[in-house]
Design an enzyme around this catalytic site. Structure first.
Site, mmCIF file in Angstrom:
data_model
loop_
_atom_site.group_PDB
_atom_site.id
_atom_site.type_symbol
_atom_site.label_atom_id
_atom_site.label_comp_id
_atom_site.label_asym_id
_atom_site.label_seq_id
_atom_site.Cartn_x
_atom_site.Cartn_y
_atom_site.Cartn_z
ATOM 1 N N GLU A 284 0.826 -1.217 0.000
ATOM 2 C CA GLU A 284 0.000 0.000 0.000
ATOM 3 C C GLU A 284 0.853 1.256 0.000
ATOM 4 O O GLU A 284 0.410 2.309 -0.459
ATOM 5 C CB GLU A 284 -0.931 0.023 1.222
ATOM 6 C CG GLU A 284 -2.216 -0.735 1.017
ATOM 7 C CD GLU A 284 -3.273 -0.460 2.097
ATOM 8 O OE1 GLU A 284 -2.988 0.247 3.073
ATOM 9 O OE2 GLU A 284 -4.382 -0.988 1.954
ATOM 10 N N HIS A 305 9.400 -26.521 -1.445
ATOM 11 C CA HIS A 305 8.864 -27.706 -2.109
ATOM 12 C C HIS A 305 7.652 -27.376 -2.971
ATOM 13 O O HIS A 305 6.934 -28.269 -3.403
ATOM 14 C CB HIS A 305 8.514 -28.768 -1.058
ATOM 15 C CG HIS A 305 9.718 -29.197 -0.274
ATOM 16 N ND1 HIS A 305 10.400 -30.363 -0.513
ATOM 17 C CD2 HIS A 305 10.400 -28.564 0.712
ATOM 18 C CE1 HIS A 305 11.426 -30.453 0.303
ATOM 19 N NE2 HIS A 305 11.458 -29.366 1.057
ATOM 20 N N LYS A 419 -14.227 -0.319 -3.698
ATOM 21 C CA LYS A 419 -15.323 0.046 -2.784
ATOM 22 C C LYS A 419 -16.424 0.768 -3.550
ATOM 23 O O LYS A 419 -17.611 0.481 -3.354
ATOM 24 C CB LYS A 419 -14.800 0.968 -1.668
ATOM 25 C CG LYS A 419 -13.896 0.288 -0.672
ATOM 26 C CD LYS A 419 -13.623 1.230 0.488
ATOM 27 C CE LYS A 419 -12.453 0.756 1.315
ATOM 28 N NZ LYS A 419 -11.975 1.765 2.247
HETATM 29 O O1 PA5 Z 1 -3.774 0.892 5.781
HETATM 30 C C1 PA5 Z 1 -4.920 1.269 5.636
HETATM 31 O O2 PA5 Z 1 -5.227 2.455 5.789
HETATM 32 C C2 PA5 Z 1 -6.026 0.295 5.307
HETATM 33 O O3 PA5 Z 1 -5.582 -0.988 5.140
HETATM 34 C C3 PA5 Z 1 -7.044 0.305 6.417
HETATM 35 O O4 PA5 Z 1 -6.420 -0.066 7.609
HETATM 36 C C4 PA5 Z 1 -8.212 -0.637 6.113
HETATM 37 O O5 PA5 Z 1 -8.808 -0.291 4.893
HETATM 38 C C5 PA5 Z 1 -9.243 -0.566 7.220
HETATM 39 O O6 PA5 Z 1 -9.674 0.750 7.384
HETATM 40 P P1 PA5 Z 1 -10.423 1.218 8.665
HETATM 41 O O7 PA5 Z 1 -9.527 1.066 9.828
HETATM 42 O O8 PA5 Z 1 -10.778 2.648 8.400
HETATM 43 O O9 PA5 Z 1 -11.651 0.351 8.793
#
Ligand code: PA5
Length: 444
Positions: A284, A305, A419
């Protein structure tokens, strides 16, 4: 202390690879430590191990003790950065088989990290009639997967204990003031913990997001923070001795030379979820604007393996980063067998750790000969302090890496695309136009 060893990469790197990037590393370092880079508003994690909120820390320890005293099960609801860190640390330090072990801490189940009907039904079955509590974690407070799971599990809790009783068993970790979860929690009177504004989900494991479930599992979170702080002090000093500089510079040089996949490997099965946490952190943070190494992981020796063939002889896109725990927590020697039917007596009396170590060494050289360089991160052992060090090390190196790459290491604009489509297809109000367009693509 964690050590970065680049011996098995050196044929692929110029000898002065770190000093060659000194100017860029210095700039990236300054961006992180002085908050001058893009995304600076999310660098609150940089000094967190020294500056964390002691009052909230004490409160979450008290909550963990209460959960341990009144619950046989803790359900941790969250996804992505609101889930992976806690699970990574619990599995690394307590075991992937934590729930199967005899212990005086509750079983811990993770929910809200998928939309699978069967997974949710199975979870309800696993909880059964047992006493349980919920820690629901969402920074935004609006993420669909945890919201759905929370609605179901809150209902189950209220059925069992009544609304008042359930209230004392729900702990919400979320934004300090905004989001549906915060409003719901305040309205219902749940105990809440804060995800600081200046810390994004994937950098939040050392906040209440990770620490409450980790503490509930009986892990010493003071020692975890001490380890993180020790690594923070090393990482805050700019220069070639800085382990995060060494790692970031090596992987960036390999990326520039054409490697596009970094495979994080470890010879401890308990590391598997830690690798999942690392994949989110790097994926990310770096994967944007058409750039970034693809973070993958492997569990050795098991995957030697299966994926071993590809690693040795497939497309030459890979380098590997091997996390090497130098000493196991226990000791076990291979027994002598009179008949020696399996031909293993040449190892009799040898510790299993020695065999694992030779697997690591042999694999590293085989892969190097096959064109896969390997960075080795040596970690003394699987303790709280080492886990804290490792978390901070990867976070700091990730921030540096993002800046070296020229991207914002702290946003995740791409996560929104699925989303929007999902909301449109579900018929969420406000997405009508998008829905018609998507349906037409499926059925025309
Ligand atoms: O790193 C990030 O920002 C995302 O992976 C969020 O943690 C994930 O989408 C969950 O979001 P939230 O904590 O708002 O539910």
């Amino acid at each position: 202390m964690i050590k970065v060893d680049i011996q098995a990469v050196s044929p692929f790197l110029p000898p002065n690879f770190c000093s060659e990037q000194e100017a860029a590393l210095n700039a990236a370092h300054a961006h992180l430590t002085s908050g001058t880079g893009v995304g600076a508003e999310f660098t609150g994690w940089v000094r967190l191990p020294a500056l964390y909120d002691r009052a909230e820390f004490a409160r979450l320890k008290a909550a963990a003790h209460k959960i341990q005293s009144d619950s046989q099960v803790l359900v941790v609801i969250g996804i992505g950065g609101s889930y992976l860190g806690a699970r990574a640390v619990i599995e690394l330090l307590r075991s992937p088989n934590y729930n199967l072990k005899q212990k005086d801490t509750p079983d811990i189940f993770f929910a809200g990290n998928s939309l699978s009907t069967d997974a949710l039904l199975e979870l309800l079955e696993l909880i059964g009639d047992r006493d349980f509590s919920i820690n629901v974690i969402s920074k935004s407070g609006t993420t669909t997967e945890p919201a759905v799971a929370f609605r179901v599990l809150k209902g189950r809790l209220e059925q069992k204990y009544g609304t008042e009783g359930a209230k004392d068993r729900i702990y919400a970790t979320t934004d300090k003031e905004k989001g549906a979860l915060k409003h719901l929690a305040d309205g219902a009177g749940y105990e809440t913990f804060t995800v600081p504004d200046e810390i994004g989900g994937r950098y939040s494991v050392l906040t209440a997001v990770g620490l409450l479930p980790i503490a509930a599992a009986g892990i010493d979170i003071d020692a975890l923070m001490v380890g993180a702080e020790a690594m923070m002090r090393r990482c805050l000093i700019p220069g070639e001795e800085n382990p995060a500089w060494q790692y970031a510079a090596a992987r960036h040089t390999l990326y520039q030379s054409g490697k596009s996949i970094e495979l994080l490997a470890c010879y401890e099965p308990s590391f598997r979820m830690f690798a999942e946490w690392w994949k989110q952190l790097y994926g990310e943070s770096e994967g944007k604007q058409g750039r970034g190494l693809f973070p993958a992981s492997a569990e050795f020796t098991a995957d030697l393996h299966s994926m071993g063939q590809y690693i040795q002889e497939g497309q030459r896109l890979l380098f590997e980063t091997v996390v090497h725990f130098a000493a196991p927590l226990g000791r076990y020697s291979i027994p002598y067998d009179e008949s020696d039917g399996d031909g293993l007596n040449f190892l009799a009396g040898r510790e299993l750790a020695f065999v694992n170590e030779q697997a690591l060494r042999g694999t590293l050289l085989a892969h190097l000969d096959g064109g896969v360089p390997g960075i080795v991160l040596t970690v003394p052992n699987r303790t709280e302090a080492c886990a804290g060090e490792l978390i901070y090390f990867f976070e700091f190196a990730c921030g540096l890496s993002g800046y070296l790459l020229g991207v914002n290491p702290f946003d995740q604009p791409g996560v929104e695309a699925y989303k929007r489509n999902m909301f449109a297809l579900l018929g969420k109000p406000g997405f009508e136009e998008q829905r018609a367009k998507l349906e037409a693509r499926f059925f025309s």
